[in-house]
Design a protein around this motif. Structure first.
Motif, PDB file in Angstrom:
ATOM      1  N   LYS A   1       0.852  -1.190   0.000  1.00 28.41           N
ATOM      2  CA  LYS A   1       0.000   0.000   0.000  1.00 28.41           C
ATOM      3  C   LYS A   1       0.889   1.242   0.000  1.00 28.41           C
ATOM      4  O   LYS A   1       1.996   1.253   0.509  1.00 28.41           O
ATOM      5  N   ASN A   2       0.316   2.271  -0.553  1.00 29.42           N
ATOM      6  CA  ASN A   2       1.102   3.471  -0.794  1.00 29.42           C
ATOM      7  C   ASN A   2       0.989   4.467   0.359  1.00 29.42           C
ATOM      8  O   ASN A   2       0.296   5.469   0.286  1.00 29.42           O
ATOM      9  N   ASN A   3       1.648   4.157   1.473  1.00 24.87           N
ATOM     10  CA  ASN A   3       1.721   5.179   2.524  1.00 24.87           C
ATOM     11  C   ASN A   3       3.006   4.997   3.311  1.00 24.87           C
ATOM     12  O   ASN A   3       3.733   4.033   3.105  1.00 24.87           O
ATOM     13  N   ASP A   4       3.270   5.883   4.207  1.00 24.94           N
ATOM     14  CA  ASP A   4       4.605   5.915   4.808  1.00 24.94           C
ATOM     15  C   ASP A   4       4.727   5.164   6.120  1.00 24.94           C
ATOM     16  O   ASP A   4       5.826   4.906   6.595  1.00 24.94           O
ATOM     17  N   ALA A   5       3.587   4.794   6.746  1.00 32.77           N
ATOM     18  CA  ALA A   5       3.671   4.085   8.022  1.00 32.77           C
ATOM     19  C   ALA A   5       4.311   2.719   7.794  1.00 32.77           C
ATOM     20  O   ALA A   5       4.090   2.100   6.758  1.00 32.77           O
ATOM     21  N   PRO A   6       5.150   2.262   8.750  1.00 29.30           N
ATOM     22  CA  PRO A   6       5.741   0.938   8.565  1.00 29.30           C
ATOM     23  C   PRO A   6       4.642  -0.137   8.536  1.00 29.30           C
ATOM     24  O   PRO A   6       3.678  -0.058   9.291  1.00 29.30           O
ATOM     25  N   TRP A   7       4.821  -1.091   7.657  1.00 26.81           N
ATOM     26  CA  TRP A   7       3.792  -2.139   7.519  1.00 26.81           C
ATOM     27  C   TRP A   7       4.382  -3.504   7.832  1.00 26.81           C
ATOM     28  O   TRP A   7       5.602  -3.705   7.802  1.00 26.81           O
ATOM     29  N   ILE A   8       3.521  -4.426   8.111  1.00 28.16           N
ATOM     30  CA  ILE A   8       3.893  -5.837   8.198  1.00 28.16           C
ATOM     31  C   ILE A   8       2.896  -6.636   7.360  1.00 28.16           C
ATOM     32  O   ILE A   8       1.827  -6.129   7.004  1.00 28.16           O
ATOM     33  N   ARG A   9       3.305  -7.836   7.064  1.00 26.77           N
ATOM     34  CA  ARG A   9       2.390  -8.732   6.370  1.00 26.77           C
ATOM     35  C   ARG A   9       2.344 -10.067   7.090  1.00 26.77           C
ATOM     36  O   ARG A   9       3.349 -10.520   7.632  1.00 26.77           O
ATOM     37  N   VAL A  10       1.162 -10.678   7.071  1.00 27.42           N
ATOM     38  CA  VAL A  10       1.060 -12.055   7.559  1.00 27.42           C
ATOM     39  C   VAL A  10       0.447 -12.901   6.452  1.00 27.42           C
ATOM     40  O   VAL A  10      -0.356 -12.425   5.656  1.00 27.42           O
ATOM     41  N   LEU A  11       0.864 -14.155   6.436  1.00 32.23           N
ATOM     42  CA  LEU A  11       0.500 -15.068   5.356  1.00 32.23           C
ATOM     43  C   LEU A  11       0.397 -16.476   5.938  1.00 32.23           C
ATOM     44  O   LEU A  11       1.402 -17.064   6.323  1.00 32.23           O
ATOM     45  N   PRO A  12      -0.823 -17.013   6.048  1.00 36.00           N
ATOM     46  CA  PRO A  12      -0.961 -18.399   6.523  1.00 36.00           C
ATOM     47  C   PRO A  12      -0.711 -19.377   5.391  1.00 36.00           C
ATOM     48  O   PRO A  12      -1.102 -19.133   4.258  1.00 36.00           O
ATOM     49  N   LEU A  13      -0.074 -20.504   5.726  1.00 32.08           N
ATOM     50  CA  LEU A  13       0.264 -21.502   4.706  1.00 32.08           C
ATOM     51  C   LEU A  13      -0.133 -22.910   5.141  1.00 32.08           C
ATOM     52  O   LEU A  13       0.030 -23.289   6.294  1.00 32.08           O
ATOM     53  N   GLY A  14      -0.665 -23.666   4.194  1.00 30.02           N
ATOM     54  CA  GLY A  14      -0.676 -25.126   4.333  1.00 30.02           C
ATOM     55  C   GLY A  14      -1.674 -25.752   5.262  1.00 30.02           C
ATOM     56  O   GLY A  14      -1.402 -26.800   5.827  1.00 30.02           O
ATOM     57  N   GLY A  15      -2.872 -25.168   5.405  1.00 27.38           N
ATOM     58  CA  GLY A  15      -3.755 -25.669   6.446  1.00 27.38           C
ATOM     59  C   GLY A  15      -4.793 -26.701   6.069  1.00 27.38           C
ATOM     60  O   GLY A  15      -5.488 -27.175   6.946  1.00 27.38           O
ATOM     61  N   LEU A  16      -4.983 -27.069   4.787  1.00 29.60           N
ATOM     62  CA  LEU A  16      -6.020 -28.045   4.411  1.00 29.60           C
ATOM     63  C   LEU A  16      -7.343 -27.715   5.072  1.00 29.60           C
ATOM     64  O   LEU A  16      -7.942 -28.576   5.730  1.00 29.60           O
ATOM     65  N   GLY A  17      -7.839 -26.523   4.918  1.00 31.19           N
ATOM     66  CA  GLY A  17      -9.122 -26.175   5.529  1.00 31.19           C
ATOM     67  C   GLY A  17      -8.994 -25.644   6.934  1.00 31.19           C
ATOM     68  O   GLY A  17      -9.827 -24.878   7.397  1.00 31.19           O
ATOM     69  N   GLU A  18      -7.944 -26.021   7.660  1.00 24.85           N
ATOM     70  CA  GLU A  18      -7.729 -25.408   8.970  1.00 24.85           C
ATOM     71  C   GLU A  18      -6.707 -24.310   8.781  1.00 24.85           C
ATOM     72  O   GLU A  18      -5.510 -24.570   8.702  1.00 24.85           O
ATOM     73  N   ILE A  19      -7.179 -23.089   8.707  1.00 25.10           N
ATOM     74  CA  ILE A  19      -6.339 -21.995   8.254  1.00 25.10           C
ATOM     75  C   ILE A  19      -5.331 -21.583   9.328  1.00 25.10           C
ATOM     76  O   ILE A  19      -5.644 -21.471  10.500  1.00 25.10           O
ATOM     77  N   GLY A  20      -4.100 -21.358   8.876  1.00 21.90           N
ATOM     78  CA  GLY A  20      -3.065 -20.857   9.772  1.00 21.90           C
ATOM     79  C   GLY A  20      -2.706 -21.842  10.857  1.00 21.90           C
ATOM     80  O   GLY A  20      -2.187 -21.459  11.894  1.00 21.90           O
ATOM     81  N   LYS A  21      -2.963 -23.110  10.618  1.00 22.09           N
ATOM     82  CA  LYS A  21      -2.709 -24.084  11.671  1.00 22.09           C
ATOM     83  C   LYS A  21      -1.265 -24.523  11.699  1.00 22.09           C
ATOM     84  O   LYS A  21      -0.672 -24.697  12.759  1.00 22.09           O
ATOM     85  N   ASN A  22      -0.691 -24.721  10.537  1.00 18.63           N
ATOM     86  CA  ASN A  22       0.594 -25.385  10.481  1.00 18.63           C
ATOM     87  C   ASN A  22       1.766 -24.469  10.249  1.00 18.63           C
ATOM     88  O   ASN A  22       2.908 -24.822  10.522  1.00 18.63           O
ATOM     89  N   MET A  23       1.491 -23.298   9.713  1.00 14.76           N
ATOM     90  CA  MET A  23       2.592 -22.393   9.397  1.00 14.76           C
ATOM     91  C   MET A  23       2.037 -20.987   9.190  1.00 14.76           C
ATOM     92  O   MET A  23       1.036 -20.810   8.489  1.00 14.76           O
ATOM     93  N   MET A  24       2.692 -19.999   9.806  1.00 17.19           N
ATOM     94  CA  MET A  24       2.273 -18.608   9.625  1.00 17.19           C
ATOM     95  C   MET A  24       3.522 -17.794   9.321  1.00 17.19           C
ATOM     96  O   MET A  24       4.498 -17.856  10.067  1.00 17.19           O
ATOM     97  N   VAL A  25       3.490 -17.064   8.229  1.00 17.27           N
ATOM     98  CA  VAL A  25       4.622 -16.241   7.830  1.00 17.27           C
ATOM     99  C   VAL A  25       4.353 -14.806   8.275  1.00 17.27           C
ATOM    100  O   VAL A  25       3.245 -14.298   8.088  1.00 17.27           O
ATOM    101  N   LEU A  26       5.382 -14.171   8.877  1.00 17.07           N
ATOM    102  CA  LEU A  26       5.244 -12.761   9.240  1.00 17.07           C
ATOM    103  C   LEU A  26       6.412 -12.008   8.604  1.00 17.07           C
ATOM    104  O   LEU A  26       7.569 -12.413   8.757  1.00 17.07           O
ATOM    105  N   GLU A  27       6.110 -10.959   7.841  1.00 15.95           N
ATOM    106  CA  GLU A  27       7.214 -10.267   7.181  1.00 15.95           C
ATOM    107  C   GLU A  27       7.129  -8.750   7.297  1.00 15.95           C
ATOM    108  O   GLU A  27       6.052  -8.170   7.421  1.00 15.95           O
ATOM    109  N   THR A  28       8.322  -8.147   7.278  1.00 20.05           N
ATOM    110  CA  THR A  28       8.445  -6.701   7.166  1.00 20.05           C
ATOM    111  C   THR A  28       9.190  -6.462   5.840  1.00 20.05           C
ATOM    112  O   THR A  28       9.421  -7.401   5.077  1.00 20.05           O
TER     113      THR A  28
END
Lengths: 557, 557
Positions: A4-31
């Motif tokens: 997004k186009n603004n100046d505040a620091p951002w983070i992102r989260v991304l759940p991976l690999g849950g087979l219907g159970e979201i964010g169960k097995n792996m969660m990615v957090l990035e700056t």
């Protein structure tokens, strides 16, 4: 990146690999500069994935961004949180931070995978602060059904992110401290930017029962038994081992621990100081068989009807050491994981048939689950006061229930996000939105094989299991491609052997002129396969009302 | 016949075809001259019987004794009691006595099987006495989850035999009378010789809840809904249809009934006078779609996650007429049959994802089961005072629990028999014992195919589903049998397509010299198959750690 186009620091989260159970097995957090990954677990295959050992998250995204990945952060030692660590480290070799029990289990797991030397395992303790890239990471103690369970608080440039791991509030756990809401409230004194919390029991009203109920019931049941007692539990349930050992001491029984994982985890539990069991309490299976029944308690796995587990072997009367005896009391100190009902039930029937009495969690509370219910989740939300909320670790209906609950505690409805695996949620102090979506597939592992979902293996197996297979082989002339001899048709899992011979010979008769005709001129292999499939499929379909998988092979002679 | 050597008249009972649930689907009762059969039901396949439609009892024994078989006596209209009637009549064409609802369902079932004209269906009513051979047969009313459920009292030369069918005690059923313990006590004034009773809930303490709880809860839930209401139930649950229709009238909604079985059963229920529904209450799906949501209730099947049912189609968003809308309220008016948990759960997740609210029996009582619990079973035992007791219709653990209960009410421990399908229990006024045991197998039905368990079909399917299949084809010379060309190996459900080509070509390379060698001299086909299986199996086993099913075919050219 489509930030997004603004100046505040951002983070992102991304759940991976849950087979219907979201964010169960792996969660990615990035700056901008750093990525940390929370947990790397396996999933156990669902009913429509026959013959698959485990399912792991597709980790292509991490490999593509390997230069920014700083660490793998583990919350606790269950397989659905650590089972994919060897696969993870093969893709991205970064330090793994884990609480003591998880670290001990990982040590063993990596040793078996012959990866112990190359992996960098770091034991963390609740309360320590670790600088990882520009992130400040602190683990906090939570109660769950394996010792040393933690949640993780990450102070990012955008604000504080809380990931609870799997947790419940239990004011009197058998091992370890209660969940530390105090330190959480402290960390979140200005309110968390983002809370990601366990949703497994978010549909259930009230508070979860305490392990104390098991502490009261199990010894009573053990004391009332007249012959041997066999307790079946999860090997990672170290607290249950302590309860059982204490009951043995109280009621004058010796403890026989059976099964590799149960023995291994008992050892780890004692090494880490979680278990307080006198050495002379523990006996071998041979000693157990030589003592009177009322002096023996056997602790084993098999509460989920696993075919190779101790209890299920006993139910089939093929356990190497232990034979079920009349009036043995079997205590299932576990609840049945959805999907396992039928094998669990089958094993109970067989145990009763062999003369045992089986006590389940349905009859008397012999187990409490390790996940927080609605009132505990409200307390967590009140302690952390998050601006944004992402329910994790649950099926869709649970995530929805958890998101609705968060809104009742003050989270703005537009700030509660039910993500799908692969959604990239970007957030800063002012706003949050799903800015991108990556392919977040699953890798199926069977033996030494691994495939992503695009492969046909699982689809073919589903067809094979329901309709069987028919193979069509024929020879053709290497020079002009014409049919040589008769085609040969064989089947498996399709029709009864006695019925099949005539039917398959008739099918060969029907196919021969068709093949002969098509092989007279050049034809692409795919087209020829279609001809065979259509001819054989409709002939057999008319005669049997079934549609087997058809495999064609040609031999050039 | 190996009858006991005494002069008192004897009878025999023989349970058939239960797949672990003993005496559930068929019970044979015989005297010297006469045989009657109680129920002829199907079983639904278990998880380890992939691709099987239904399982029916092996009826060889009845065919062998066809000259003595006098009648088929039906207790009630559930599939596990009437589903195998067409198969039964093909083997033994005798009159079928059935209560009204069961008769109506059988009428339709036999029409579909084009057997209506040859079958002799007789409607019975509770209280009537029928002379069948030397037996006097009287049906008595019981409460269960389909109208016109009955138990059967048979006065034999040896004494009175009671078979309860499926039953519960409900003091206020929505349709029909309460279970008639009075008439039973009357029939058994000298004590029954033998009681055979429903054991499904014999492990549960207390009394079963009354349908009245559903009468109270369902209308409340329907009244509180703001948009459409969709109720999912079993089509045979006619009383549930009445409750739903009454709630529609109370809350100003029209009733849309969807699905062939639900529409058919609603029609039968109205024809038989069980349902009192004004004609103008019922609307079509088209009309339902044109009315405001709060004026509509849709009644459909799908409470067990059946893939082709109305509710599951809606959850996949591929129902022809009905699309799930935001804020639809879906009421699952059923409990989940063990083994169906995963598909039921999957469908609920999808419905929530589409915006619906789903209310299950776990959240609020929307369903009560149709089987008696311990206190009701005690009342039955007290009313009939049987000398001998045979628990039926239950898994082993339930039968055991029921037999133990019978002993607490006065049945002598040696007079309570837990039978296995195929056991022939012979009894007279003085004694009882299992005098013989016949092969009592099961017939697996798939499409037009039927096999007994000796066939390999189901075993092969289990292997196929877990490991896939590898086919090996080769050509040999018609004259000297020697190998012509290269063998050809193809697979399905085994390895990913991209990985397989090289692997299978290498396997061909390994197999070619072995085949060549063995084909140089005469060899039996079975031995040759073994050579191929061993060579290919161990080569692939080493490379993949998996063991696919291997099919070999030879073409003579």
């Amino acid at each position: 990146m489509t930030s997004k186009n603004n100046d505040a620091p951002w983070i992102r989260v991304l759940p991976l690999g849950g087979l219907g159970e979201i964010g169960k097995n792996m969660m990615v957090l990035e700056t901008v500069d750093d990525i940390v990954v929370i947990d790397a677990g396996v999933l156990f295959p669902e009913w429509n994935m026959p013959g698959i050992d485990v399912v792991i998250p597709d980790m292509d995204y991490l490999e593509e961004n390997a230069d920014r990945v700083r660490a793998l952060l583990i919350t606790h030692g269950h397989e659905d949180h650590i089972g994919a660590v060897p696969h993870f480290l093969k893709r991205v070799n970064v330090p793994v931070y884990a609480p003591a029990m998880a670290e001990a289990l990982l040590h063993e797991k990596l040793r078996q995978a012959r990866m112990r030397d190359e992996a960098e395992l770091k034991v963390i303790h609740p309360g320590e602060q670790h600088e990882i890239g520009e992130l400040e990471v602190e683990w906090f103690a939570v109660c769950h059904s394996v010792p040393d369970s933690t949640g993780i608080a990450i102070t990012t440039p955008a604000g504080v992110v809380i990931h609870t791991g799997d947790f419940k509030l239990d004011n009197a756990p058998v091992i370890g401290p209660p969940s530390d809401l105090g330190v959480l409230a402290d960390i979140c004194q200005d309110g968390a930017l983002l809370l990601m919390a366990d949703s497994t029991y978010a549909e259930e009203e009230g508070y979860s029962p305490s392990d104390r109920e098991v502490v009261e019931n199990l010894p009573d049941l053990i004391g009332a038994a007249e012959n041997r007692v066999i307790v079946s539990s999860f090997a990672s349930q170290i607290a249950r081992i302590q309860i059982v050992a204490d009951a043995c001491i109280k009621h004058g029984r010796k403890l026989c621990v059976l099964g590799r994982s149960m023995i291994n985890n008992t050892k780890i539990g004692r090494d880490l100081g979680h278990l307080d069991i006198p050495g002379d309490l523990i006996i071998s299976a041979g000693e157990a068989n030589s003592l009177p029944g009322d002096k023996v308690l056997i602790l084993t796995t098999g509460s989920q009807g696993e075919p190779q587990s101790g209890l299920v072997r006993m139910s089939r009367n093929d356990h190497r050491d232990i034979k079920i005896q009349d009036d043995d009391t079997i205590i299932m100190s576990a609840s049945t994981i959805p999907g396992n009902e039928v094998p669990v039930n089958d094993s109970i029937n067989e145990l009763v048939r062999l003369g045992a009495r089986v006590i389940t969690n349905h009859e008397r509370r012999t187990h409490v689950p390790g996940h927080a219910r609605k009132e505990e989740l409200r307390m967590l939300l009140n302690a952390t006061r998050p601006k944004y909320f992402v329910p994790v670790h649950g099926e869709y209906r649970m995530l929805k229930s958890h998101a609705d609950l968060a809104v009742t505690t003050g989270v703005a409805p537009e700030n509660a996000f039910i993500l799908t695996d692969g959604d990239i949620l970007e957030l800063d102090r002012n706003s949050a939105e799903v800015v991108d979506r990556i392919e977040a597939g699953h890798i199926f592992v069977h033996g030494l094989g691994m495939w992503d979902e695009s492969g046909n293996v699982v689809i073919e197996r589903r067809s094979l299991q329901h309709n069987g297979v028919v193979t069509v082989a024929f020879s053709r002339d290497t020079v002009d491609g014409s049919l040589v001899g008769r085609p040969k048709i064989v089947s498996a899992g399709f029709v009864h052997v006695e019925d099949s011979d005539g039917l398959l010979r008739e099918t060969e008769d029907a196919l021969t002129p068709v093949l002969d005709q098509h092989l007279k001129k050049p034809i692409e292999w795919g087209d020829l396969e279609d001809v065979v499939r259509t001819t054989v499929g409709s002939f057999l379909g008319r005669r049997t009302k079934r549609r087997p998988l058809i495999i064609t092979s040609a031999i050039d002679v």
